[in-house]
Design an enzyme around this catalytic site. Structure first.
Site, PDB file in Angstrom:
ATOM      1  CB  CYS A   2      -0.781  -0.456   1.149  1.00  0.00           C
ATOM      2  SG  CYS A   2      -2.166  -1.186   1.616  1.00  0.00           S
ATOM      3  NE  ARG A  27       4.245   1.345  -0.459  1.00  0.00           N
ATOM      4  CZ  ARG A  27       5.165   1.128   0.079  1.00  0.00           C
ATOM      5  NH1 ARG A  27       6.405   1.462  -0.041  1.00  0.00           N
ATOM      6  NH2 ARG A  27       4.673   0.040   0.888  1.00  0.00           N
ATOM      7  CD1 TRP A  74      -1.002  -6.516  -3.459  1.00  0.00           C
ATOM      8  CD2 TRP A  74      -0.559  -7.158  -1.407  1.00  0.00           C
ATOM      9  NE1 TRP A  74      -0.452  -7.123  -4.516  1.00  0.00           N
ATOM     10  CE2 TRP A  74      -0.382  -7.442  -2.644  1.00  0.00           C
ATOM     11  CE3 TRP A  74      -0.449  -6.701  -0.333  1.00  0.00           C
ATOM     12  CZ2 TRP A  74      -0.085  -8.771  -2.654  1.00  0.00           C
ATOM     13  CZ3 TRP A  74      -0.209  -8.799  -0.067  1.00  0.00           C
ATOM     14  CH2 TRP A  74       0.320  -9.342  -0.784  1.00  0.00           C
ATOM     15  CG  ASN A 100       0.649   1.752   4.076  1.00  0.00           C
ATOM     16  OD1 ASN A 100       0.037   1.967   3.137  1.00  0.00           O
ATOM     17  ND2 ASN A 100       2.096   2.394   3.567  1.00  0.00           N
ATOM     18  N   GLY A 101      -0.165  -0.886   6.559  1.00  0.00           N
ATOM     19  CA  GLY A 101      -0.016  -1.825   7.754  1.00  0.00           C
ATOM     20  C   GLY A 101      -1.586  -2.814   8.426  1.00  0.00           C
ATOM     21  CD  GLU A 482      16.267 -14.129  -8.244  1.00  0.00           C
ATOM     22  OE1 GLU A 482      15.805 -14.944  -6.480  1.00  0.00           O
ATOM     23  OE2 GLU A 482      16.587 -13.269  -9.036  1.00  0.00           O
ATOM     24  CE  LYS A 486      13.289 -12.696 -10.017  1.00  0.00           C
ATOM     25  NZ  LYS A 486      13.834 -12.197  -8.985  1.00  0.00           N
ATOM     26  CD  GLU A 489       9.512 -12.781  -8.948  1.00  0.00           C
ATOM     27  OE1 GLU A 489      11.040 -12.084  -9.270  1.00  0.00           O
ATOM     28  OE2 GLU A 489       8.715 -11.779  -8.211  1.00  0.00           O
ATOM     29  CG  HIS A 505      18.606 -38.635  -3.177  1.00  0.00           C
ATOM     30  ND1 HIS A 505      19.202 -39.624  -2.661  1.00  0.00           N
ATOM     31  CD2 HIS A 505      19.914 -37.481  -3.614  1.00  0.00           C
ATOM     32  CE1 HIS A 505      20.460 -40.124  -2.948  1.00  0.00           C
ATOM     33  NE2 HIS A 505      21.567 -38.753  -3.553  1.00  0.00           N
ATOM     34  CE  LYS A 604      11.086  -4.142  -6.139  1.00  0.00           C
ATOM     35  NZ  LYS A 604      11.906  -5.351  -6.816  1.00  0.00           N
TER      36      LYS A 604
HETATM   37  C1  F6R Z   1      11.069 -11.765  -6.186  1.00  0.00           C
HETATM   38  C2  F6R Z   1      11.640 -10.501  -4.811  1.00  0.00           C
HETATM   39  C3  F6R Z   1      11.281 -10.898  -4.054  1.00  0.00           C
HETATM   40  C4  F6R Z   1      12.385 -10.791  -2.758  1.00  0.00           C
HETATM   41  C5  F6R Z   1      10.878 -10.496  -1.429  1.00  0.00           C
HETATM   42  C6  F6R Z   1      12.730  -9.473  -0.563  1.00  0.00           C
HETATM   43  O1  F6R Z   1      12.182 -11.129  -7.903  1.00  0.00           O
HETATM   44  O2  F6R Z   1      12.043  -9.887  -5.614  1.00  0.00           O
HETATM   45  O3  F6R Z   1      10.938 -12.611  -3.456  1.00  0.00           O
HETATM   46  O4  F6R Z   1      13.479 -10.630  -3.748  1.00  0.00           O
HETATM   47  O5  F6R Z   1      10.176 -10.275  -1.180  1.00  0.00           O
HETATM   48  O6  F6R Z   1      12.249  -8.945  -0.502  1.00  0.00           O
HETATM   49  P1  F6R Z   1      13.135  -7.256  -0.693  1.00  0.00           P
HETATM   50  O7  F6R Z   1      15.319  -7.382  -0.915  1.00  0.00           O
HETATM   51  O8  F6R Z   1      12.167  -6.004  -0.312  1.00  0.00           O
HETATM   52  O9  F6R Z   1      13.434  -8.174   1.940  1.00  0.00           O
END
Ligand code: F6R
Length: 609
Positions: A2, A27, A74, A100-101, A482, A486, A489, A505, A604
């Site tokens: 948010c 965000r 959000w 927010n929160g 990773e 990617k 997501e 295994h 984000k």
């Molecule tokens: C994936 C991604 C998330 C963040 C995770 C932690 O592309 O960006 O998995 O890495 O939500 O976020 P931060 O780094 O902001 O603590």
């Protein structure tokens, strides 16, 4: 997640707030709303979906207020509908609140408000409770009503309130959620994040936990929890405004992937002095500080956790202190053995991830020294740490993290190598060799980006697949995780990453003819082992794409396709090897017509548990 924006001044608040909310789109949000104080009333408009939906509702001239608050939501409590969007109003419609929160005790407060004050709720949100509480306590003075309301609330919040009868002020409070106030000329601003205000001001105050801020058009007053006026330094934001925009790329994600060579350069080179030593912007560990440590924890979530996996190898190799990597959401609930002999390293792009922040606080309470790697200056995690090393990657807007990840790896190299030298566990010759390797990375990252054509062609071939596997050994395991994340997501393809040696295994049972594998083989010292693992999957008729360093001719003999990254040492290979996988995920998502920068269900910055 948010976002909050507030404005008070001589101009139309509507325009400033909408522009501010646009600055916060990165965000992630699923509804948006605005409340304006106008002619003794509060006018509210809110809509689910994109900001454009809201804008269409507020073009009328009745929206002429010079004070207002806005919000992008959000959904957490209640679905993403117009009713649940913020702002929320008190029962008489004279107080509006954005938040927010989470108000953790809203389910206690709600029945109290309903029974004692005959309040009728209009939404499913916890936030509506704040508006009603303030409404109940309001007797012509917003500030004192907010204070009384806060005493009743438990949880995490940054909220802002306006009152119809006091069109000359915005009152906001922060507890464990970001909040800043921006200084204008004959006007002032409020926001959850800096990009909301970049168009208007670069002079800001960071609001701390438990502080209340009161904005009038001429003044910003900050008070601590005891009601004492606080004097705060102005922070001047030096971000390039263009960095917050796409700069000609189709998506922020592509822009940010292409910015990696520069982000690596900025994060790395200023920290290496002309004698080749590492200087970490004020972070100082003496030998005694390190010798006392018996344990290092690296704690993070998602992509940052994958960076942490790489960090473990680095700290154990260079600093020779046992290092454990943990998911922040698990760490905080498993009573970890932390004390003043522990170094707690947390990694977070946003610096606001709730789980990571909570883990940090837990470790701090138990006496650990806290070192964080963050991208967001002044973020909660950065501020609550003893030491911070910033990834100078610039704002990362796409939800999928790319340049933050590669610069996190750079920071982990810098910190571990610095400590290895201080402690005497990393020999000078070895140190100098790796420094030279690191220095070549900006150019090599540039070179690696040229795999884009190959990755696009592979994407065209494979974008219809419903399942993709990623395997590797050593630091390639973290890269496999990773790459897989990617893909998941942003393309929504099911993918799975696993240490290659672990396949037999159990997971090997999933392999059928043409099952697609991306096999990372960048670790020369593990090559023979990896080669055998690839043979195992080939024998089961899997389709394999190898990723290795230039010059490896053997891999081409067993893989159906091979992607090459520039020659480099094993230690730094993971920083390059992830780039083709980012590009692959991007092109597959594009071919699948996904919303690349804002994938479904994701935000984000994850400021809830
Ligand atoms: C994936 C991604 C998330 C963040 C995770 C932690 O592309 O960006 O998995 O890495 O939500 O976020 P931060 O780094 O902001 O603590």
């Amino acid at each position: 997640m948010c976002g909050i924006v507030g404005y008070i001044g001589n101009d139309s608040a509507k325009n400033v707030i909408i522009n501010g909310l646009r600055g916060l789109e990165y965000r992630g949000y699923d509804s948006a709303g605005i409340a304006l104080g106008s002619r003794g009333r509060i006018l509210v408009r809110k809509e689910s979906g994109a900001l454009e939906n809201l804008e269409k509702k507020i073009t009328k001239s009745e929206f002429d207020g010079k004070i207002g608050i806005g919000h992008t939501r959000w959904a957490t409590h209640g679905s993403p509908t117009r009713e649940n969007a913020h702002p929320h109003l008190s029962a008489d419609g004279k107080i509006a609140v954005v938040h927010n929160g989470i108000i953790e005790n809203y389910d206690e407060l709600k029945p109290w408000l309903i029974e004692n004050h005959h309040i009728e709720y209009r939404s499913e949100t916890d936030t509506e409770t704040i508006a009603h509480l303030i409404g109940v306590y309001y007797q012509g003075d917003l500030e004192s009503a907010v204070k009384k309301a806060v005493l009743r609330m438990r949880g995490t919040y940054a909220f802002a309130a306006i009152a119809a009868d006091e069109p000359n002020k915005i009152v906001a409070v922060r507890k464990d959620a970001p909040l800043i106030a921006g200084i204008g000329e004959n006007c002032n601003y409020l926001a959850s994040d800096i990009p909301a205000l970049l168009k208007y001001t670069r002079d800001i105050y960071l609001i701390e936990n438990d502080e209340m801020v009161i904005l009038t058009k001429d003044e910003i007053k900050i008070y601590d929890a005891d009601g004492t006026r606080v004097k705060r330094e102005i922070m001047r934001v030096t971000w390039d405004a263009d960095a917050a925009e796409k700069g000609g790329y189709e998506h922020f994600m592509m822009k940010e992937m292409c910015e990696q060579p520069d982000a690596i350069r900025k994060t790395l080179l200023p920290r290496i002095d002309n004698k080749g030593r590492i200087k970490l912007d004020g972070i100082k560990f003496e030998k005694d500080d390190l010798d006392v440590l018996d344990h290092i924890y690296i704690v993070a979530c998602g992509t940052a956790y994958h960076a942490g996996l790489q960090g473990k190898s680095l700290f154990e190799k260079y600093v020779k202190i046992p290092t454990e990597v943990d998911l922040a959401s698990e760490f905080r609930y498993r009573k970890p053995l932390v004390d003043n002999r522990t170094l707690f390293i947390c990694i977070s792009q946003s610096g606001e991830t709730q789980d990571t922040l909570a883990a940090l606080r837990e470790a701090k309470k138990q006496g650990a020294r806290i070192l964080s790697i963050c991208n967001a200056m002044g973020s909660s995690i950065a501020r609550e740490s003893d030491d911070v090393l910033y990834t100078w990657a610039g704002p990362e807007i796409a939800v999928a993290s790319t340049k933050a990840y590669t610069t996190q790896l750079i920071c982990l190299h810098l910190i571990s190598m610095y400590m290895g030298r201080v402690r005497g566990t990393l020999p000078k010759v070895e140190f100098e060799r790796i420094i030279e390797e690191l220095k070549t990375l900006p150019e090599k990252a540039e070179e690696t980006l040229k795999t884009e054509n190959v990755m696009r062609e592979l994407a065209e071939k494979f974008f219809i697949k419903e399942q993709i596997f990623y395997i590797g050994r050593g630091t390639d395991v973290g890269t496999a995780y990773e790459g897989s994340l990617k893909l998941k997501e942003i393309s929504y393809i099911n993918s799975f990453a696993i240490a290659a040696g672990e396949l037999k295994h159990g997971t090997i049972a999933l392999i059928r003819k043409q099952t697609l594998f991306f096999a990372l083989a960048t670790q020369d010292f593990l090559y023979e082992k990896m080669h055998s693992n690839i043979e195992e999957i080939k024998a089961r008729n899997a389709h394999t794409v190898g990723i290795t360093k230039d010059g490896n001719k053997r891999l081409a003999k067993i893989c159906d396709e091979v992607v090459y990254i520039p020659k480099c040492s094993d230690e730094v290979a993971s920083i390059l090897a992830v780039i083709p996988l980012q590009l692959l995920a991007y092109h597959i998502a594009k071919l699948r017509k996904r919303d690349i920068d804002k994938p479904r269900n994701l935000a984000k910055s994850v400021t809830v548990e």
